[in-house]
Scaffold this motif. Structure first.
Motif, PDB file in Angstrom:
ATOM      1  N   PHE A 140       0.828  -1.202   0.000  1.00 34.99           N
ATOM      2  CA  PHE A 140       0.000   0.000   0.000  1.00 34.99           C
ATOM      3  C   PHE A 140       0.863   1.253   0.000  1.00 34.99           C
ATOM      4  CE2 PHE A 140      -3.676  -2.585   1.382  1.00 34.99           C
ATOM      5  CZ  PHE A 140      -4.636  -2.054   0.530  1.00 34.99           C
ATOM      6  N   GLU A 141       2.020   1.175   0.617  1.00 39.84           N
ATOM      7  CA  GLU A 141       2.940   2.318   0.698  1.00 39.84           C
ATOM      8  C   GLU A 141       3.697   2.534  -0.611  1.00 39.84           C
ATOM      9  OE1 GLU A 141       4.834   5.466   2.673  1.00 39.84           O
ATOM     10  OE2 GLU A 141       3.249   4.196   3.481  1.00 39.84           O
ATOM     11  N   SER A 142       4.213   1.436  -1.188  1.00 41.34           N
ATOM     12  CA  SER A 142       5.129   1.556  -2.333  1.00 41.34           C
ATOM     13  C   SER A 142       4.554   1.070  -3.656  1.00 41.34           C
ATOM     14  CB  SER A 142       6.411   0.764  -2.044  1.00 41.34           C
ATOM     15  OG  SER A 142       7.015   1.228  -0.871  1.00 41.34           O
ATOM     16  N   GLY A 143       3.408   0.447  -3.627  1.00 43.35           N
ATOM     17  CA  GLY A 143       2.794  -0.054  -4.847  1.00 43.35           C
ATOM     18  C   GLY A 143       2.808  -1.573  -4.895  1.00 43.35           C
ATOM     19  N   PHE A 144       1.815  -2.135  -5.542  1.00 42.33           N
ATOM     20  CA  PHE A 144       1.689  -3.588  -5.645  1.00 42.33           C
ATOM     21  C   PHE A 144       2.482  -4.081  -6.854  1.00 42.33           C
ATOM     22  CE2 PHE A 144      -1.745  -2.493  -2.881  1.00 42.33           C
ATOM     23  CZ  PHE A 144      -1.899  -3.584  -2.052  1.00 42.33           C
ATOM     24  N   THR A 192       8.867   1.029   9.479  1.00 47.87           N
ATOM     25  CA  THR A 192       9.365   1.931   8.425  1.00 47.87           C
ATOM     26  C   THR A 192      10.885   2.006   8.470  1.00 47.87           C
ATOM     27  OG1 THR A 192       7.333   3.212   8.532  1.00 47.87           O
ATOM     28  CG2 THR A 192       9.223   4.267   7.485  1.00 47.87           C
ATOM     29  N   TRP A 193      11.444   2.098   9.671  1.00 49.68           N
ATOM     30  CA  TRP A 193      12.906   2.134   9.784  1.00 49.68           C
ATOM     31  C   TRP A 193      13.528   0.858   9.225  1.00 49.68           C
ATOM     32  CZ3 TRP A 193      13.065   3.977  15.570  1.00 49.68           C
ATOM     33  CH2 TRP A 193      12.819   5.361  15.619  1.00 49.68           C
ATOM     34  N   ILE A 194      12.940  -0.276   9.527  1.00 51.85           N
ATOM     35  CA  ILE A 194      13.480  -1.547   9.015  1.00 51.85           C
ATOM     36  C   ILE A 194      13.305  -1.605   7.503  1.00 51.85           C
ATOM     37  CG2 ILE A 194      13.181  -4.055   9.024  1.00 51.85           C
ATOM     38  CD1 ILE A 194      12.382  -3.777  12.008  1.00 51.85           C
ATOM     39  N   GLY A 195      12.111  -1.248   7.030  1.00 52.19           N
ATOM     40  CA  GLY A 195      11.824  -1.324   5.594  1.00 52.19           C
ATOM     41  C   GLY A 195      12.680  -0.403   4.747  1.00 52.19           C
ATOM     42  N   THR A 196      12.949   0.805   5.246  1.00 51.47           N
ATOM     43  CA  THR A 196      13.762   1.754   4.480  1.00 51.47           C
ATOM     44  C   THR A 196      15.247   1.592   4.768  1.00 51.47           C
ATOM     45  OG1 THR A 196      13.514   3.459   6.177  1.00 51.47           O
ATOM     46  CG2 THR A 196      11.928   3.471   4.360  1.00 51.47           C
ATOM     47  N   ARG A 197      15.548   0.778   5.769  1.00 48.52           N
ATOM     48  CA  ARG A 197      16.940   0.532   6.190  1.00 48.52           C
ATOM     49  C   ARG A 197      17.637   1.818   6.630  1.00 48.52           C
ATOM     50  NH1 ARG A 197      15.439  -2.592   2.002  1.00 48.52           N
ATOM     51  NH2 ARG A 197      15.818  -4.822   2.119  1.00 48.52           N
ATOM     52  N   ALA A 198      16.847   2.717   7.256  1.00 52.61           N
ATOM     53  CA  ALA A 198      17.390   3.991   7.738  1.00 52.61           C
ATOM     54  C   ALA A 198      16.538   4.498   8.893  1.00 52.61           C
ATOM     55  CB  ALA A 198      17.396   5.020   6.616  1.00 52.61           C
ATOM     56  N   ASN A 201      -2.325   1.642   8.675  1.00 53.31           N
ATOM     57  CA  ASN A 201      -1.630   0.473   9.206  1.00 53.31           C
ATOM     58  C   ASN A 201      -2.473  -0.241  10.261  1.00 53.31           C
ATOM     59  OD1 ASN A 201       0.443   1.290   7.564  1.00 53.31           O
ATOM     60  ND2 ASN A 201       1.791   1.933   9.208  1.00 53.31           N
ATOM     61  N   PHE A 202      -3.114   0.537  11.126  1.00 56.51           N
ATOM     62  CA  PHE A 202      -3.975  -0.037  12.159  1.00 56.51           C
ATOM     63  C   PHE A 202      -5.136  -0.792  11.526  1.00 56.51           C
ATOM     64  CE2 PHE A 202      -7.758   0.417  14.876  1.00 56.51           C
ATOM     65  CZ  PHE A 202      -7.339  -0.329  15.967  1.00 56.51           C
ATOM     66  N   ALA A 203      -5.789  -0.186  10.540  1.00 52.43           N
ATOM     67  CA  ALA A 203      -6.945  -0.820   9.896  1.00 52.43           C
ATOM     68  C   ALA A 203      -6.555  -2.116   9.191  1.00 52.43           C
ATOM     69  CB  ALA A 203      -7.592   0.150   8.913  1.00 52.43           C
ATOM     70  N   ILE A 204      -5.448  -2.101   8.467  1.00 53.09           N
ATOM     71  CA  ILE A 204      -4.984  -3.311   7.781  1.00 53.09           C
ATOM     72  C   ILE A 204      -4.658  -4.391   8.806  1.00 53.09           C
ATOM     73  CG2 ILE A 204      -3.086  -4.292   6.421  1.00 53.09           C
ATOM     74  CD1 ILE A 204      -2.971  -1.555   4.944  1.00 53.09           C
ATOM     75  N   SER A 205      -3.920  -4.023   9.839  1.00 53.35           N
ATOM     76  CA  SER A 205      -3.517  -4.993  10.861  1.00 53.35           C
ATOM     77  C   SER A 205      -4.724  -5.567  11.588  1.00 53.35           C
ATOM     78  CB  SER A 205      -2.575  -4.340  11.870  1.00 53.35           C
ATOM     79  OG  SER A 205      -1.431  -3.855  11.238  1.00 53.35           O
ATOM     80  N   LEU A 206      -5.669  -4.709  11.941  1.00 57.34           N
ATOM     81  CA  LEU A 206      -6.854  -5.178  12.655  1.00 57.34           C
ATOM     82  C   LEU A 206      -7.666  -6.134  11.786  1.00 57.34           C
ATOM     83  CD1 LEU A 206      -8.439  -4.928  15.300  1.00 57.34           C
ATOM     84  CD2 LEU A 206      -9.730  -3.065  14.238  1.00 57.34           C
ATOM     85  N   PHE A 207      -7.861  -5.791  10.525  1.00 57.22           N
ATOM     86  CA  PHE A 207      -8.606  -6.674   9.615  1.00 57.22           C
ATOM     87  C   PHE A 207      -7.921  -8.031   9.477  1.00 57.22           C
ATOM     88  CE2 PHE A 207      -9.263  -8.546   5.443  1.00 57.22           C
ATOM     89  CZ  PHE A 207     -10.642  -8.718   5.457  1.00 57.22           C
ATOM     90  N   VAL A 208      -6.617  -8.025   9.216  1.00 55.04           N
ATOM     91  CA  VAL A 208      -5.890  -9.280   9.025  1.00 55.04           C
ATOM     92  C   VAL A 208      -5.925 -10.121  10.298  1.00 55.04           C
ATOM     93  CG1 VAL A 208      -3.603 -10.286   8.616  1.00 55.04           C
ATOM     94  CG2 VAL A 208      -4.425  -8.431   7.165  1.00 55.04           C
ATOM     95  N   GLU A 209      -5.695  -9.491  11.447  1.00 54.48           N
ATOM     96  CA  GLU A 209      -5.704 -10.232  12.713  1.00 54.48           C
ATOM     97  C   GLU A 209      -7.076 -10.827  13.003  1.00 54.48           C
ATOM     98  OE1 GLU A 209      -3.372 -11.017  15.148  1.00 54.48           O
ATOM     99  OE2 GLU A 209      -1.916 -10.370  13.662  1.00 54.48           O
ATOM    100  N   MET A 210      -8.122 -10.020  12.873  1.00 50.48           N
ATOM    101  CA  MET A 210      -9.465 -10.484  13.236  1.00 50.48           C
ATOM    102  C   MET A 210     -10.037 -11.486  12.250  1.00 50.48           C
ATOM    103  SD  MET A 210     -11.740  -8.297  15.280  1.00 50.48           S
ATOM    104  CE  MET A 210     -11.523  -7.421  16.717  1.00 50.48           C
TER     105      MET A 210
END
Length: 161
Positions: A33-37, A105-111, A127-136
């Motif tokens: 969602f951040e960088s494109g599919f 984000t720090w891990i993903g961008t390596r900075a 991020n919260f909405a995606i995480s909540l949907f996937v978890e539930m």
């Protein structure tokens, strides 16, 4: 009965539960969602996934007790298993998404930059909405079903042996 059959009983089962739950779905989804599919984005996520795993495990261990306390404040002791699980997932995802919006984000961008902190209120709700949907809807039901199957087999073996 559901608490006994669908939740981890020991550290080994907790590790299995963590292995089934979410990181393999949530991290790639948020990144896409951040960088494109695109295939190269997904491939890049796979290279950093072990580091995301380590951070998620550390954050789960940090947020476990506060999430349990929040759950106890919201759900009464005699509420159903499902209500306890829903409230616990909500509390856990809330806390973890706050930390992982920045750390992920720090891990993903390596900075390590101020960018995820400055953009926090733009990125965290998604991020919260995606995480909540996937978890539930995906990760937790699959993990609980796997534990139910495991516990059923283990209990049958104990009764026979």
């Amino acid at each position: 009965m559901d608490f006994y059959m669908k939740l981890p009983r020991n550290k080994k089962e907790f590790a299995l539960f963590m292995g089934i739950v979410s990181v393999n779905i949530i991290a790639p989804l948020i990144t896409c969602f951040e960088s494109g599919f695109h295939l190269y984005v997904w491939r890049d996520v796979l290279t950093i996934l072990p580091f995301i795993w380590l951070s998620v495990i550390a954050i789960v261990l940090i947020t476990y007790i506060p999430a349990e306390k929040m759950t106890a404040l919201i759900a009464a002791k005699d509420d159903s298993f499902r209500s306890h699980i829903v409230v616990n997932i909500l509390c856990t995802v809330l806390m973890m998404s706050v930390f992982l919006t920045v750390i992920g984000t720090w891990i993903g961008t390596r900075a390590i930059t101020l960018e995820p902190i400055q953009m926090f209120f733009y990125k965290w709700p998604r991020n919260f909405a995606i995480s909540l949907f996937v978890e539930m809807c995906i990760a937790q039901p699959i993990a609980r079903f796997a534990l139910l199957q495991l516990h059923t087999r283990l209990d049958e073996k104990r009764q026979l042996g």
